[in-house]
Design an enzyme around this catalytic site. Structure first.
Site, PDB file in Angstrom:
ATOM      1  CG  MET A  73       9.441  24.164   1.121  1.00 12.69           C
ATOM      2  SD  MET A  73       8.490  25.267   0.068  1.00 12.69           S
ATOM      3  CE  MET A  73       7.267  25.893   1.205  1.00 12.69           C
ATOM      4  CE  LYS A 126      -0.406  -0.466   5.042  1.00 10.89           C
ATOM      5  NZ  LYS A 126      -1.215  -1.092   6.121  1.00 10.89           N
ATOM      6  NE  ARG A 168      -6.626  -0.079  11.058  1.00 13.01           N
ATOM      7  CZ  ARG A 168      -5.395  -0.176  10.535  1.00 13.01           C
ATOM      8  NH1 ARG A 168      -4.573   0.852  10.597  1.00 13.01           N
ATOM      9  NH2 ARG A 168      -4.994  -1.285   9.965  1.00 13.01           N
ATOM     10  CE1 TYR A 226      12.591  31.864   6.830  1.00  7.02           C
ATOM     11  CE2 TYR A 226      12.366  29.487   6.558  1.00  7.02           C
ATOM     12  CZ  TYR A 226      12.394  30.764   6.015  1.00  7.02           C
ATOM     13  OH  TYR A 226      12.236  30.934   4.672  1.00  7.02           O
TER      14      TYR A 226
HETATM   15  C1  LIG Z   1      -0.478  -2.002   6.877  1.00 10.36           C
HETATM   16  C2  LIG Z   1      -1.045  -3.297   7.279  1.00 10.36           C
HETATM   17  C3  LIG Z   1      -0.225  -4.428   7.379  1.00 10.36           C
HETATM   18  C4  LIG Z   1       1.287  -4.363   7.317  1.00 10.36           C
HETATM   19  O1  LIG Z   1       1.745  -3.924   8.578  1.00 10.36           O
HETATM   20  P1  LIG Z   1       3.303  -3.746   8.904  1.00 10.36           P
HETATM   21  O2  LIG Z   1       3.307  -3.316  10.324  1.00 10.36           O
HETATM   22  O3  LIG Z   1       3.796  -2.689   7.986  1.00 10.36           O
HETATM   23  O4  LIG Z   1       3.940  -5.063   8.672  1.00 10.36           O
HETATM   24  C5  LIG Z   1      -0.828  -5.656   7.597  1.00 10.36           C
HETATM   25  N1  LIG Z   1      -2.182  -5.754   7.732  1.00 10.36           N
HETATM   26  C6  LIG Z   1      -2.989  -4.667   7.700  1.00 10.36           C
HETATM   27  C7  LIG Z   1      -4.451  -4.835   7.892  1.00 10.36           C
HETATM   28  C8  LIG Z   1      -2.445  -3.410   7.485  1.00 10.36           C
HETATM   29  O5  LIG Z   1      -3.249  -2.341   7.464  1.00 10.36           O
END
Ligand SMILES: *Cc1c(COP(=O)(O)O)cnc(C)c1O
Length: 379
Positions: free
Chosen positions: A318, A43, A137, A259
């Protein structure tokens, strides 16, 4: 992606991504997942490292299952891996049905509404189910999953090929929620007999393998990040980042830097001005002074030249960051580049200095760097 890779030396930063290390990390995690097997979570553009290079490298190594968050991410990698299983962690909604079906993506259904939608409009195509076992979640509750498992009419319209749950605290192996989630998911997975299951993310794999399930879902560990706090990171580092030094200036004790004039020099100093800043994902939160985090964590970011530490002075801006190179010998300065992430400054040390995690540093890596890929069967 296209246009981000170039070999020209005009850029302010050089980002090197070691595909061979990613493949070695996947193989290691796959071994730790036995008798199950490791998928790969890619992802957010493979955690910022580029799906167009990472996905083919992993597929060549034998990875046949990929997880992304969104339909457009799945559609982008479909041409790279025509036969692989690509699952959508964020599920599906009415507006995403066409793209999901067209790219042959497997939605991870996380509510009864999504299950009903896929049953009605998915045309019997495969799907996965996420069960929430304690994170609150995404996911069906355990009770909803029981109801779905026993609903023959609904099951007849859903080709459930995978069931999964996600740890809330796998990075803290002693947390009591882990045991509770393991047991709860074990019971749920048993109700969906014959359906392949997965629970462990990277941290889960490093602490307990596949927990008896058929698959694991590693992300951060593939990319060399620290998954479990308090143990040595067994993964190979993947990312090296260097920034060009544009100027070295001398300043007198008592003068201020950057800054807000928040850093006052305590000695006559040499300052290297590097062509990197928060627009490149080098976080302002890592400033040497002048940000709220520095009241809690006194050390800000640092770069390295020839193995010599050079702390960030004052605020990261930046496009530019100031480093204290007073103690760096001339020959180390002569190279003209400063290491921001690499052998001397691991990804997770960068993250800690910014009050965040390696995941956020990787997924924030900017688009202005020259990207170089090493290994992976291609140049
Ligand atoms: C992002 C994610 C993972 C991978 O998790 P890592 O901690 O990066 O290994 C696995 N399962 C779900 C549902 C996730 O959202």
């Amino acid at each position: 992606m296209t246009g981000r890779t170039d070999n020209g030396d005009v850029r302010g930063g050089r980002l090197t991504i070691d595909l061979d290390a990613i493949v070695a990390n996947w193989r290691d995690l796959d071994r730790r997942s036995r008798p199950g097997r490791a998928a790969a979570v890619v992802k957010a553009d493979a955690y910022g490292l580029g799906v167009d290079r990472v996905v083919p490298a992993l597929a060549s190594a034998g990875c046949d299952s990929f997880f992304v968050a969104l339909p457009q991410e799945g559609a982008a990698i479909r041409p790279l891996v025509p036969e692989a299983r690509i699952s959508l962690l964020n599920g599906v909604h009415a507006g995403a049905m066409d793209e999901t079906i067209k790219a042959r993506l497997i939605p991870v259904l996380s509510s009864m509404e999504q299950a009903a939608l896929w049953a009605a409009q998915g045309g019997g195509r495969p799907c996965a189910i996420q069960v929430d076992t304690g994170m609150n979640r995404l996911g069906l509750t355990v009770d909803e999953t029981c109801a779905l498992a026993g609903d023959d009419a609904l099951r007849a319209k859903l080709d459930v090929v995978h069931v999964m749950s996600h740890f809330a605290c796998a990075d803290m192996p002693d947390h009591p929620l882990n045991r509770q989630q393991i047991e709860s998911f074990q019971a749920v997975a048993a109700m969906l007999e014959g359906v392949e299951s997965s629970l462990a993310n990277s941290a889960g794999i490093l602490t307990g393998g596949a927990y008896g399930h058929a698959m694991t879902r590693p992300g951060i560990a593939l990319y060399g990040g620290e998954a479990v706090t308090g143990i040595a990171n067994p993964m190979q580092p993947v990312v090296t980042l260097k920034a060009r030094i544009l100027q070295i200036r001398s300043a007198a004790s008592g003068e201020t830097v950057s800054y807000g004039a928040t850093h006052r020099l305590g000695r006559d100093s040499r300052i290297a001005i590097a062509s990197v800043g928060y627009a490149d994902g080098y976080p302002r939160a890592g400033s040497g002074s002048g940000i709220p985090l520095r009241d809690a964590i006194t050390e800000g970011l640092a770069g390295y030249l020839g193995g010599h530490r050079a702390p960030v002075l004052g605020r990261v801006t930046m496009d530019l960051t100031c480093f204290d190179v007073t103690d760096v010998p001339d020959d180390a300065l002569a190279e003209g580049w400063i290491e921001l992430i690499g052998p001397n400054m691991p990804l997770d040390d960068v993250a800690r200095a910014c009050g965040t995690i390696g995941y956020e540093i990787l997924t924030s890596l900017g688009t202005r760097y020259a990207r170089h890929y090493r290994g992976g069967g291609k140049a």
